[in-house]
Design an enzyme around this catalytic site. Structure first.
Site, short mmCIF file in Angstrom:
data_model
loop_
_atom_site.label_atom_id
_atom_site.label_comp_id
_atom_site.label_asym_id
_atom_site.label_seq_id
_atom_site.Cartn_x
_atom_site.Cartn_y
_atom_site.Cartn_z
N SER A 86 2.19 7.40 -0.08
CA SER A 86 1.86 6.96 1.27
C SER A 86 2.80 7.61 2.28
O SER A 86 2.87 8.83 2.37
CB SER A 86 1.88 5.43 1.34
OG SER A 86 1.43 4.98 2.59
N HIS A 190 -4.42 2.45 4.46
CA HIS A 190 -5.28 3.32 3.65
C HIS A 190 -6.70 2.76 3.51
O HIS A 190 -7.32 2.86 2.46
CB HIS A 190 -4.64 3.60 2.29
CG HIS A 190 -3.28 4.20 2.42
ND1 HIS A 190 -3.09 5.48 2.90
CD2 HIS A 190 -2.04 3.70 2.17
CE1 HIS A 190 -1.79 5.73 2.94
NE2 HIS A 190 -1.14 4.66 2.52
#
Length: 314
Positions: A86, A190
């Site tokens: 991430s 996400h």
């Protein structure tokens, strides 16, 4: 081959930066970064409480700064590949030479602010599913309207969505899942909930001049090694609203011949996954400067083994 990896949001804990700032020049370096991005990283990394550093706009630049600082303290390291989970992908982009430290921190500051704004629109969150069959779990999450936002491998998937959807998941776990653990994050990262942040980040990225990676840069999007800086930047923009495929990243590490993996500060999460998914690979997490000596020994061992293998082939 050594892989250098950087953790994502949720790895931070109160005061975790304190011992690192005691290293020569570290406090000055972090203070300069703080001035550059308009955020007191020293305060948040040493004195702020758990709630303060849970704030997405704070946590993300703090994690990138910690990763860069600990990697610099490790010394001259030449990994065969780099990757980040991430927000750790921005740290990895700096490791690969795609962005310099200041550009990486400027980008992550804008990313954190944009994702915090997106998270404020709807009450959302994330929960980790431990155990179970990935295909069964993904289908079950989709039935509940949740997104499998992180497919981490080693029996771990992170679901993301509204608080109501996550509450339904607690009452109706996928078959085979042992436990559902709420994560200390501020939103459904996400997922489509982060779409507004993509546009903001694209504008920020347009002002950057990325270089091509100097080492293999393994992307969260599909586990593929990306060859150009322009594509790395494009993927960094899109990944805020798309799932993290850390499972595929680890498959690529295997294909590349990984023998050792070091996770920069605040390490622990990714080494834990690697221990389960990459048996036989030596792992080390940089949790404090006390881990530096062992990490340097591991780097030396990998370098010596590579030199010996090259000599044998010759």
């Amino acid at each position: 081959m050594l892989v250098l990896v950087a953790p994502g949001q949720g790895a931070q804990t109160p005061g975790f930066l304190t011992p690192w700032l005691e290293l020569p020049g570290a406090a000055d370096r972090v203070a300069a970064w703080s001035d550059a991005i308009g955020l007191d990283l020293v305060h948040y990394g040493t004195r702020a409480d758990a709630d303060a550093i849970r704030d997405t706009a704070v946590a993300q630049p703090l994690l990138v700064a910690a990763g860069l600082l600990s990697a610099a303290a490790l010394g001259d390291v030449a990994p065969g590949a780099v990757a980040g989970h991430s927000v750790g992908e921005i740290t990895a982009a700096a490791f690969a030479g795609v962005l310099d430290d200041t550009a990486a921190l400027g980008l992550v500051r804008k990313r954190g602010l944009a994702m915090a704004d997106a998270a404020a629109v709807t009450e959302t969150g994330m929960s980790a599913l431990l155990g179970g069959d990935p295909d069964v779990s993904v289908a079950h999450l989709q039935k509940l309207g949740l997104t499998p936002a992180n497919i981490n491998g080693a029996g771990q998937i992170v679901a993301a969505g509204t608080l109501e959807q996550l509450a339904a998941l607690n009452e109706d776990k996928p078959e085979g899942v042992r436990k559902v653990v709420p994560l200390k994050v501020a939103g459904a990262f996400h997922t489509h909930h982060m779409a507004p942040a993509v546009e903001t980040l694209a504008k920020a990225a347009a002002d950057l001049a990325p270089a091509d990676p100097k080492v293999a840069y393994v992307s969260n999007k599909d586990g593929r090694a990306v060859a150009t800086g322009a594509e790395v930047l494009e993927r960094l923009v899109g990944q805020v609203a798309n799932p993290v495929r850390w499972d595929l990243c680890m498959e690529t590490f295997k294909e590349l011949g990984v023998t050792a993996l070091i996770e920069v500060c605040p390490g622990g999460t990714l080494t834990g996954l690697a221990k389960r998914a990459l048996p036989g690979v030596r792992t080390l997490a940089l949790k404090s400067p006390d881990d530096l000596a062992a990490a340097r020994e591991l780097v030396s061992a990998v370098t010596e083994a590579a030199a010996a293998a090259a000599g044998a082939d010759a």
